[in-house]
Design a protein around this motif. Structure first.
Motif, mmCIF file in Angstrom:
data_model
loop_
_atom_site.group_PDB
_atom_site.id
_atom_site.type_symbol
_atom_site.label_atom_id
_atom_site.label_comp_id
_atom_site.label_asym_id
_atom_site.label_seq_id
_atom_site.Cartn_x
_atom_site.Cartn_y
_atom_site.Cartn_z
ATOM 1 N N LEU A 1 -5.680 -1.815 -4.460
ATOM 2 C CA LEU A 1 -4.609 -1.513 -3.507
ATOM 3 C C LEU A 1 -4.435 -0.010 -3.313
ATOM 4 C CD1 LEU A 1 -1.819 -4.071 -4.506
ATOM 5 C CD2 LEU A 1 -3.630 -4.303 -2.805
ATOM 6 N N SER B 1 -1.844 -7.681 0.928
ATOM 7 C CA SER B 1 -1.769 -7.421 -0.501
ATOM 8 C C SER B 1 -2.537 -8.476 -1.290
ATOM 9 C CB SER B 1 -0.311 -7.428 -0.957
ATOM 10 O OG SER B 1 0.180 -8.766 -1.030
ATOM 11 N N LYS B 2 -2.503 -8.344 -2.598
ATOM 12 C CA LYS B 2 -3.199 -9.293 -3.463
ATOM 13 C C LYS B 2 -2.402 -10.569 -3.713
ATOM 14 C CE LYS B 2 -6.221 -5.954 -5.777
ATOM 15 N NZ LYS B 2 -6.551 -5.262 -7.047
ATOM 16 N N SER C 1 0.854 -1.185 0.000
ATOM 17 C CA SER C 1 0.000 0.000 0.000
ATOM 18 C C SER C 1 0.892 1.238 0.000
ATOM 19 C CB SER C 1 -0.899 0.017 1.236
ATOM 20 O OG SER C 1 -0.116 0.192 2.409
ATOM 21 N N ILE D 1 -6.842 -2.035 0.208
ATOM 22 C CA ILE D 1 -5.874 -2.695 1.074
ATOM 23 C C ILE D 1 -5.985 -2.181 2.506
ATOM 24 C CG2 ILE D 1 -4.017 -1.043 0.601
ATOM 25 C CD1 ILE D 1 -2.080 -3.448 0.623
#
Length: 217
Positions: free
Chosen positions: A111, A142-143, A49, A136
């Motif tokens: 994000l 996170s992804k 982020s 986020i």
């Protein structure tokens, strides 16, 4: 035509042609402090982020104002770049109109900080298409983890199998696919190095415009 009940969209590089907003933004900003951050060093922040990026470089270098000062300066730059650079992806407005007409539930999973994401979409009359937005900041990871997609599907009242994820980040496409979602990968020059991964994870692929999905979704 494939039937699905929910569509979950990334924002930067997917809904908006906005990856240039972020291109070398941190590196450019840090040059004023005599720092030349290589792309390899910045790659360590993939999936971070904005506050995490600021904290990462504040911890690594003795910056005036620390992480908070870096965040404030970058915030001003990000806002300006969104206003002057970002635009809707080709065919996306017509595609969203079509999904809304079919009663497909829609959400955003990004994000990008909420204050930037909401303003960018509101300024382009796109925010009202979506039931909600998760960032986020809401999920804390996170992804590389599927939390943001799973929470989005749950909030839509749907299962992963009911939803399709629209993403331009190859690693995020892989994450969503492994979590049981169908995936539409959006080819993005910023992620050219990972295009093979994106294509491997994608059930559908957008090369340039959402118009390519006509009759497929």
């Amino acid at each position: 035509m494939h039937k699905f009940k929910g569509a979950i969209f990334d924002m930067d590089g997917t809904l908006l042609d906005s990856m240039p907003v972020w291109k070398r933004l941190t590196q450019g900003y840090l040059k004023q402090f005599g720092l030349n951050i290589t792309d390899e060093e910045y790659a360590e922040c993939e999936g971070f982020s904005q506050p995490q990026v600021a904290q990462y470089f504040a911890d690594r270098y003795d910056l005036p104002g620390g992480a908070d000062g870096l965040m404030e300066g970058m915030d001003r730059l990000i806002t300006s770049r969104y206003e002057t650079i970002a635009k809707p992806k080709g065919g996306v407005l017509e595609f969203l109109d079509g999904l809304r007409a079919r009663g497909v539930k829609m959400a955003i999973a990004t994000l990008t900080a909420r204050r930037h994401a909401e303003k960018a979409l509101r300024d382009r009359d796109m925010l009202d298409y979506f039931d909600f937005m998760l960032t986020i900041e809401d999920v804390g990871v996170s992804k590389y983890q599927p939390d943001i997609y799973l929470k989005s599907a749950e909030r839509l009242g749907l299962t992963p199998a009911d939803c399709i994820i629209f993403e331009d980040a190859p690693y995020a496409c892989t994450t969503a696919k492994k979590a049981g979602f169908r995936v539409c990968g959006v080819v993005e020059p910023a992620y050219a190095a990972g295009e093979e991964e994106l294509r491997a994870a994608g059930d559908f692929i957008i090369e340039r415009s959402f118009d390519e999905l006509r009759g497929k979704l």
